[in-house]
Design an enzyme around this catalytic site. Structure first.
Site, PDB file in Angstrom:
ATOM      1  N   HIS A   1      -0.946 -11.709  -1.167  1.00  0.00           N
ATOM      2  CA  HIS A   1       0.470 -11.940  -1.428  1.00  0.00           C
ATOM      3  C   HIS A   1       0.727 -13.303  -2.063  1.00  0.00           C
ATOM      4  O   HIS A   1       1.612 -13.455  -2.900  1.00  0.00           O
ATOM      5  CB  HIS A   1       1.255 -11.818  -0.115  1.00  0.00           C
ATOM      6  CG  HIS A   1       2.733 -11.729  -0.302  1.00  0.00           C
ATOM      7  ND1 HIS A   1       3.378 -10.592  -0.734  1.00  0.00           N
ATOM      8  CD2 HIS A   1       3.709 -12.657  -0.118  1.00  0.00           C
ATOM      9  CE1 HIS A   1       4.682 -10.823  -0.806  1.00  0.00           C
ATOM     10  NE2 HIS A   1       4.910 -12.058  -0.437  1.00  0.00           N
TER      11      HIS A   1
ATOM     12  N   HIS B   1       9.764  -6.596  -0.729  1.00  0.00           N
ATOM     13  CA  HIS B   1       9.753  -6.809   0.718  1.00  0.00           C
ATOM     14  C   HIS B   1       9.439  -5.471   1.368  1.00  0.00           C
ATOM     15  O   HIS B   1      10.150  -5.003   2.264  1.00  0.00           O
ATOM     16  CB  HIS B   1      11.087  -7.394   1.206  1.00  0.00           C
ATOM     17  CG  HIS B   1      10.892  -8.608   2.071  1.00  0.00           C
ATOM     18  ND1 HIS B   1      11.556  -8.818   3.258  1.00  0.00           N
ATOM     19  CD2 HIS B   1      10.069  -9.667   1.932  1.00  0.00           C
ATOM     20  CE1 HIS B   1      11.174  -9.964   3.797  1.00  0.00           C
ATOM     21  NE2 HIS B   1      10.266 -10.494   3.013  1.00  0.00           N
TER      22      HIS B   1
END
Length: 730
Positions: free
Chosen positions: A44, A90
């Site tokens: 990420h 998200h």
């Protein structure tokens, strides 16, 4: 805690990565240092599987002020105005805790925008859910929509456009991609690069808690049946505090006090401090005892990895501390001097007068892993030969009604009714059109934006699908009269350690790069979300494109609703009748194979630029691009929006009516033209070698085609508008 290989693996690091860390440090890291490495080296934050391929993207253009590498991209829209924008995922948090996951996704992307000195002016979202029949879909959809609305509405930023799709590949991993646009003076943009030594490092915003610890690591892992245990890693948002933080930061930015500023997003204080120091080629020293905490006895490890929301890190000019503190005190926000910049090129952490971590910055940034993973190329599938006899049994009228009620085509008003799309008073085009449009306050200019994805096309042939989604974004902006300027992308894929998934990513990126370069539609920001996978089943490749364009005079905006009886309707662009991968082929012929429609970039550019000329000359009454479902679906939506009918002309040529009406050939638009402008429109189209068909005439409230279709618009409207509302109420 003693750090061992198994502890490192529990933190999401590979065995060989832990070995490399020990070699680089020339010692075993302590638990705080291991936590920092696990945060900075996960997928990420480090983009270790994607960095190599992201370099292929086209990122430069005449109006690009800032491309990838900052909190967000920036484009010049004239008159010293600039638009700051970005889209981010998200996904993992929203699947675990849909309300907070979606809410904090919106909050996080808005902080990326105002971190750069821009006031947010519009939000968009692209959300993907599993099959409507799946047991979790309804609750996940309800929670995500409430989270998006709950945060955006409270902070007072309009949600102007979006996209919602359903597909069984998202049963185990939904996608929640949030996008924000902000407005800034191009001479007052703030960056995250730290500069100067012995400058105070300031913590502002909310207090630090234990929520969100390992959030970035969780976003870099696949799910299994124990997903509920990961709920503590989902952050908790407070939009009212974010509103205060926004106003305080913008007030401080009006002065020349800030050297650099960074949102505490994924990996919190760890990533923000290290990224600032790395970009400035500096060191940073933090005293974690001075970090405002809302929970007792928080450890350095917890403080550094917390992803508590509504926090910023600022490097300030020395001597400006008291001035800045007064501003944050006024807005009732925490303000603490927690460290300083140094020339050590290390991150050094103190806690209760003891040094608890010391790591060279380049080991966390420049020396983070970069993998050249193996990948498989996807062959272009063979074209399907449909049995024309199968088409004879299909009733055209019934077919149209069924398609208009399909989950991915039906009206999504139930969703956007929950969003405030007119707050701030500058929204010109609300959700439900080809693109959302907001006026630049106090001017004639307006900015258009849309979000698009096409997972089915990308799954069938990733390279073609990557090109298509860029072109779809291009067409949506042109359809409202906006000149496309730049895009942001959110690249949602499965496990990159699998060759097929990695191949899907590589080829989608190559398709995006080719289309954006040819169309001069550069990528200025973005995000990669890998490991969207549960129990070894990944999502379809879903690159989401957020496009931004400029309308020089908002009074020239074009909408998709039919305007006037007697006006002539044209299909611009050639129709070959491509049914492979179409909604019609999948749901009426039960054929899910075949190639996606081909992309001709020359035609896309030529048709799009010519259509903008027609719009600028005031020759187009309404416009809508042809996409999912084909021509008949596009025309039906224009009828429903305008509460007008259309009398469709008999078809010419050899093409089958089902291929013509439901084929998903690319590069096409439906336009409405007043009879007095027909000669001029035809002349311009012919001069630019653009194919067009005279499709029909705007009529009273009936969509008709020979004896095959005679449908009142009210009936079409009812089947189109109520599927989602009925589904959520049932």
């Amino acid at each position: 805690m003693k750090v061992t290989e198994s502890v490192a693996i529990d933190h999401g690091l590979k065995k060989e990565e832990f070995t490399k860390i020990c070699e680089l440090l020339k010692r075993t890291p302590n638990i705080t240092e291991l936590g920092i490495f696990s945060a900075m080296w996960n997928e990420h934050c480090s983009y270790k599987s994607s960095r190599k391929h992201l370099k292929k993207l086209h990122t430069k253009g005449k109006q690009v002020i800032q491309g990838p590498g900052e909190n967000a991209g920036v484009i010049d829209i004239g008159d010293d105005d600039a638009i700051v924008f970005k889209i981010e995922s998200h996904n993992h948090p929203s699947f675990i805790e849909p309300y907070q996951g979606a809410a904090t996704g919106v909050g996080g992307i808005m902080r990326d925008i105002f971190t750069m000195g821009a006031r947010p002016i519009a939000n968009l979202n692209s959300i993907h859910f599993g099959s409507p029949q799946h047991k979790k879909t309804k609750n996940l959809l309800r929670g995500v929509v409430k989270g998006i609305g709950g945060y955006g509405n409270c902070i007072g930023v309009p949600t102007i456009a979006g996209q919602t799709n359903f597909d069984e590949s998202y049963n185990g991993n939904i996608l929640v991609n949030a996008m924000t646009l902000g407005l800034v003076n191009k001479n007052k943009i703030f960056y995250s690069k730290a500069a100067g030594t012995n400058k105070p490092v300031i913590y502002v915003g909310s207090k630090t808690g234990r929520d969100g610890i390992h959030g970035a690591s969780m976003a870099s892992a696949t799910f299994d049946d124990k997903i509920e245990e990961k709920k503590p890693t989902v952050q908790v948002g407070d939009p009212f505090t974010e509103k205060l933080l926004l106003e305080a930061c913008l007030e401080l930015m009006a002065d020349n006090s800030i050297i650099s500023i960074q949102d505490m997003g994924a990996a919190g204080l760890t990533s923000s401090s290290i990224e600032m120091a790395s970009k400035g080629k500096l060191g940073i020293e933090l005293d974690l005892s001075k970090v405002p905490c809302r929970e007792e006895k928080m450890t350095p490890y917890e403080i550094m990895l917390s992803e508590s929301q509504e926090r910023m890190l600022i490097v300030l000019e020395k001597g400006k501390e008291n001035y800045a503190k007064k501003i944050f005190d006024k807005w009732n926000l925490d303000f603490a001097v927690i460290g300083k910049t140094t020339n050590s090129k290390k991150i050094e952490l103190l806690f209760e007068n003891n040094k608890v971590a010391e790591i060279p910055i380049d080991l966390l940034a420049e020396n983070s892993p970069m993998y050249d993973r193996k990948w498989k190329k996807t062959k272009l599938p063979q074209k399907i030969k449909f049995n024309k006899d199968d088409l004879k049994t299909i009733n055209l009228s019934d077919c149209l009604k069924k398609i208009l009620a399909f989950p991915n085509i039906s009206d999504k008003k139930w969703i956007w009714d929950q969003y405030d799309h007119t707050v701030m008073g500058d929204t010109i085009q609300k959700p439900g059109g080809d693109a959302g449009v907001v006026r630049i306050h106090g001017s004639k200019k307006a900015v258009a934006s849309s979000v698009d994805s096409s997972a089915s096309y990308c799954f069938a042939h990733p390279f073609s699908g990557g090109k298509q989604v860029v072109c779809e974004s291009w067409r949506n902006l042109i359809s409202v009269g906006a000149k496309p300027i730049a895009i942001t992308n959110c690249l949602n894929f499965g496990n990159p350690e699998k060759e097929k998934n990695m191949g899907e990513f590589v080829e989608c990126v190559e398709g995006i790069a080719e289309a954006s370069k040819y169309l001069d539609f550069p990528v200025v920001s973005g995000n990669v979300s890998f490991y969207n996978e549960t129990n070894d089943r990944g999502i379809k490749p879903t690159p989401t494109i957020g496009g931004v364009g400029l309308i020089s005079d908002y009074k020239k905006i074009i909408t998709m609703d039919f305007k006037k009886n007697g006006n002539i309707v044209y299909v611009i662009g050639k129709t070959e009748g491509h049914l492979d991968q179409s909604v019609f082929a999948k749901d009426f012929l039960n054929e899910k194979k075949g190639a996606p429609p081909s992309i001709n970039l020359f035609n896309e550019k030529n048709v799009g630029e010519t259509l903008l000329k027609l719009i600028d000359l005031g020759l187009v009454a309404s416009c809508h691009d042809v996409s999912l479902g084909g021509i008949l679906v596009a025309v039906s939506k224009m009828c429903i929006k305008g509460n007008k009918g259309i009398k469709i002309n008999p078809l010419k040529g050899l093409i089958n009516k089902f291929e013509y009406f439901f084929g998903e050939d690319q590069g096409r638009y439906i336009i409405e033209v007043n009879k007095s402008n027909i000669k001029k429109v035809s002349e311009i189209l012919n001069n630019n070698s653009i194919h067009y068909d005279e499709f029909g005439t705007v009529d009273e409230k009936m969509l008709s085609f020979k004896n095959d279709i005679k449908l009142p618009i009210e009936e079409l409207s009812n089947v189109h508008k109520y599927w989602l509302r009925n589904y959520m109420d049932s």
